[in-house]
Scaffold this motif. Structure first.
Motif, PDB file in Angstrom:
ATOM      1  N   LEU A  95      -8.611  -4.226  -3.922  1.00 21.42           N
ATOM      2  CA  LEU A  95      -8.276  -3.012  -3.183  1.00 21.42           C
ATOM      3  C   LEU A  95      -6.764  -2.894  -3.026  1.00 21.42           C
ATOM      4  O   LEU A  95      -6.264  -2.643  -1.942  1.00 21.42           O
ATOM      5  CB  LEU A  95      -8.939  -3.042  -1.805  1.00 21.42           C
ATOM      6  CG  LEU A  95     -10.408  -2.658  -1.779  1.00 21.42           C
ATOM      7  CD1 LEU A  95     -10.920  -2.735  -0.354  1.00 21.42           C
ATOM      8  CD2 LEU A  95     -10.607  -1.255  -2.314  1.00 21.42           C
ATOM      9  N   ALA A 111      -6.280   2.703   0.692  1.00 23.11           N
ATOM     10  CA  ALA A 111      -7.524   2.333   1.373  1.00 23.11           C
ATOM     11  C   ALA A 111      -8.563   3.427   1.225  1.00 23.11           C
ATOM     12  O   ALA A 111      -8.272   4.608   1.207  1.00 23.11           O
ATOM     13  CB  ALA A 111      -7.237   2.104   2.866  1.00 23.11           C
ATOM     14  N   ALA A 170      -5.016  -2.013   3.001  1.00 23.58           N
ATOM     15  CA  ALA A 170      -6.331  -1.393   2.853  1.00 23.58           C
ATOM     16  C   ALA A 170      -7.318  -1.967   3.857  1.00 23.58           C
ATOM     17  O   ALA A 170      -8.125  -1.234   4.455  1.00 23.58           O
ATOM     18  CB  ALA A 170      -6.843  -1.596   1.423  1.00 23.58           C
TER      19      ALA A 170
END
Length: 558
Positions: A19, A23, A429
Motif C-alpha cells: 500500500l 490510502a 496509508a
C-alpha cells in the motif's frame, strides 16, 4: 453478513507494504458508519461464549484522563514540593517546564527527581521540558540611579562607551545590534515601553529619535524587531545549562531567541556533542518570538528542523503589533499541524490567576481560542511557578480544555482543517485507514505499537475522534509523546512484548486499554496498528480490528 463482518472488522485487515500508494478510502467500498455499526453488532452478538466483564479503574475514567489537548506547567517557588507537583499532575499537567533563567542547577535536579517519583507512583509517562534563557540584550547603566526620562522627538544615542548614561546617551554593550541596525529600524526598550527609530549610524553608535517617550533605567531590555543579529542564540550560560540538562535527562529542550533555521542546526550539533554516551537525546522545541522567523520560508524550515514549536507570545507581542499576534499564532499552529509537529501556545494564558482564584473571561476565551486553533498543548508560566493558586490554575486549564473538546464546533473546526498525508508511504496509508475504520466501527481507541513514537505522532496529525494509545518499549519515547495531542503514551518493557507473535501483542493492547480506562464494555473495539519487523522506523504496515474484551471474543483465525 456474519462472514463479511469477521473478515472486514475482526479478521485482521492487512495493509502491507504494497500500500505504498494513496490510502484506500473505505467509503469507496460502501463501508460507511451505519454498515460499520451493523457489522460490529452482528459479530459481537453472535459470540455465545460470555467474556469476563472488563474492570476499569474509576480514577482513570476522570476528566483528567479524557482530554486530548495537553497541559504544560512551569515549576518554581510555588510548586517545588512533591505534594504540589503531584497535585498539578492530578489536576491535568502532562509536561513540567524547568525554567533555567532562574534558580540553580541542583534545584532543577531536585524537581526532576520529584517528577520521576510522581511518574512512578501513577505509572504514567511525564515529560520534562528544560527551557534555555537565551541572549539577554540590555542597555548599560545611568549616572542617575532613577534613570532618565526621554521626551518625544528628542535625539538619543546608543554607543559602546562604558561611561554611565545621561539624558543624551547610554551604553549599548552589543556591537551586533549597532552593526545590524539601519536607518528606519526601530529599537524597543523595556518591553516596548520606550520606542526609538534609528536616524543615523556610525562607527560604534546609533542616533535615534524617540517615538514613544518614557523613562529608561539601568539594564533594561532591548528588542530589535527589524534586525537579524549575527549572534548565536546560545550564550555561554546556555551551553553550560544545556550540558547539564543532557546529564540529568530532560525530554525536551526549548531554544529561545530563534531567528533563523541555522539556530536549530547549531543546537542539534551541540546536543550530539554533549549528550552522554548511550543516552537518548532530547527533542528540540523552538520558541517563536522574533519577526525574522516569518521571513520567506524561514518558519517552514524551522518547523521542519525542530521537533516541536512554542508560540512565545510574550516577546513576540513586544516585537510585533498586538493585532498581528493572533494571526501569527494561527499561522504557526497551521504550519506545525501540516508537518505533524507538536505546538504549544504559551505566555499570559491565565495571567490574573497569579493573584486571583479565577481567570478573567478574556483569559478563558484566549485559552479556548488556542485549543480551537488546534494547538497540541497550552502552557502556564508564573501562574503555576510563582502564583498564589498553582493547582487552581492547572485545574482551570483542564476545565477549559474539557469544555472546548466537548463542543461540537471543536470537532468541526479540526476536521475542516485536517492536514493531508501525501508521502505515499505504507505507514501513511495505514494511519489514514486506521482513522477511517475507527470512525466507522465506533472504536474506543486507535492503538499504535511504536518504538520511536513516529507512527503515533502521524496519527495525532490527523486529529482522529478516538484517543491514540501509543505503546512503546522505551520510556524516553513515551515521555516525549506526552507533548502530542490526543496521545495516551504507555511504557511496556520489551520483555513483555512478544514481537514474534502478534496475537500476544494484541492481548497486551487490550490489557493496557483496559488499565487506562479506554475500554470498559465487552463490545468495545480497538483498531491496532504496528510495523514489522518491529522497531523499524516508519514501518507501520499492519492494521487489525479487535474486541477489547480479549482473546475470548476474538475470531478463531486471528
Amino acid at each position: 453478513l456474519f462472514r463479511l463482518a469477521c473478515k472486514m472488522r475482526v479478521a485482521c485487515i492487512y495493509f502491507l507494504a504494497s500500500l505504498a500508494g494513496p490510502a484506500m478510502a473505505f467509503t469507496n467500498l460502501g463501508f460507511n458508519s451505519n454498515v460499520g455499526t451493523a457489522l460490529k453488532n452482528s459479530y459481537l452478538d453472535s459470540v455465545s461464549t460470555p467474556a469476563p466483564q472488563l474492570v476499569s479503574d474509576n480514577f482513570k475514567n476522570s476528566q483528567r484522563w479524557r482530554k486530548k489537548t495537553k497541559q504544560l506547567a512551569t515549576l518554581g517557588p510555588a510548586s517545588s514540593s512533591f505534594e504540589m507537583i503531584e497535585k498539578l499532575f492530578l489536576a491535568g499537567s502532562d509536561v513540567f517546564r524547568l525554567n533555567f533563567s532562574h534558580g540553580e542547577h541542583d534545584q532543577k535536579k531536585e524537581l526532576l527527581d520529584i517528577i520521576r517519583q510522581v511518574e512512578e507512583k501513577y505509572d504514567h509517562p511525564i515529560a520534562v521540558l528544560g527551557d534555555l534563557q537565551g541572549p539577554k540584550l540590555r542597555v548599560g547603566t545611568f549616572a542617575n540611579p532613577d534613570g532618565e526620562m526621554l521626551q518625544k522627538g528628542q535625539t538619543f544615542r546608543f554607543d559602546l562607551d562604558e561611561t554611565p548614561g545621561t539624558n543624551q546617551r547610554v551604553l549599548l554593550p552589543h556591537p551586533e545590534i549597532i552593526e545590524a541596525s539601519e536607518v528606519g529600524h526601530d529599537l524597543l526598550i523595556d518591553d516596548g515601553k520606550v520606542k526609538v527609530t534609528v536616524i543615523a549610524t556610525g562607527p560604534g553608535y546609533l542616533d535615534c529619535e524617540v517615538v514613544v517617550p518614557g523613562k529608561i533605567k539601568d539594564k533594561k531590555g532591548v528588542n530589535t524587531p527589524d534586525s537579524i543579529l549575527q549572534i548565536s542564540c546560545l550564550t555561554p550560560k546556555d551551553r553550560v545549562d544545556l550540558e547539564y540538562m543532557l546529564g540529568i535527562g530532560v525530554d525536551w529542550v526549548a531554544l529561545s531567541f530563534v531567528q533563523r533555521p541555522e539556530d536549530i542546526v547549531e543546537i542539534k550539533k551541540l546536543i550530539m556533542e554533549f549528550n552522554p554516551e548511550n543516552a537518548f537525546p532530547p527533542n528540540v522545541m523552538a520558541k517563536i518570538e522574533k519577526p525574522s522567523c516569518f521571513d520567506g520560508d524561514s518558519l517552514e524550515k524551522i518547523v521542519e528542523l525542530c521537533d516541536g514549536i512554542m508560540v512565545a507570545r510574550g516577546d513576540l507581542g513586544v516585537e510585533c503589533a498586538p493585532e498581528d499576534v493572533p494571526i501569527l499564532q494561527k499561522i504557526i499552529i497551521d504550519e506545525c499541524r501540516n508537518q505533524g509537529k507538536p505546538v504549544v501556545v504559551a505566555t499570559q494564558m491565565l495571567e490574573s490567576m497569579i493573584e486571583s482564584p479565577t481567570p478573567t473571561r478574556a483569559e478563558a476565551s484566549d485559552a479556548a481560542t488556542a485549543i480551537y486553533d488546534g494547538a497540541d498543548a497550552i502552557m502556564l508560566s508564573a501562574e503555576s511557578a510563582a502564583g498564589m493558586y498553582p493547582e487552581e490554575s492547572v485545574l482551570m486549564q483542564q476545565r477549559i480544555i474539557n469544555r472546548v473538546e466537548g463542543d461540537p464546533h471543536y470537532s468541526t473546526y479540526l476536521q475542516s482543517n485536517r492536514p493531508k498525508i501525501t508521502d505515499g508511504s505504507s505507514a501513511s496509508a495505514i494511519i489514514l485507514a486506521a482513522r477511517q475504520i475507527a470512525r466507522n466501527v465506533d472504536a474506543k481507541a486507535i492503538v499504535s505499537f511504536s518504538v520511536s513514537g513516529a507512527t503515533a505522532r502521524m496519527a495525532s496529525k490527523k486529529r482522529p475522534e478516538q484517543p491514540i494509545l501509543a505503546i512503546s518499549p522505551l520510556k524516553e519515547s513515551c515521555r516525549k509523546l506526552a507533548m502530542s495531542w490526543g496521545i495516551y503514551p504507555e511504557y511496556c518493557p520489551m520483555e513483555n512484548l512478544n514481537t514474534d507473535n502478534f496475537r500476544d501483542m494484541l492481548t497486551v493492547a487490550c490489557e493496557i486499554a483496559n488499565k487506562k480506562g479506554l475500554s470498559s464494555q465487552e463490545k468495545d473495539l480497538l483498531v491496532v496498528t504496528a510495523g514489522f519487523p518491529f522497531g523499524t522506523p516508519g514501518a507501520a504496515n499492519i492494521i487489525r480490528v479487535i474486541p477489547a474484551a480479549g482473546p475470548t471474543y476474538w475470531d478463531a483465525t486471528l
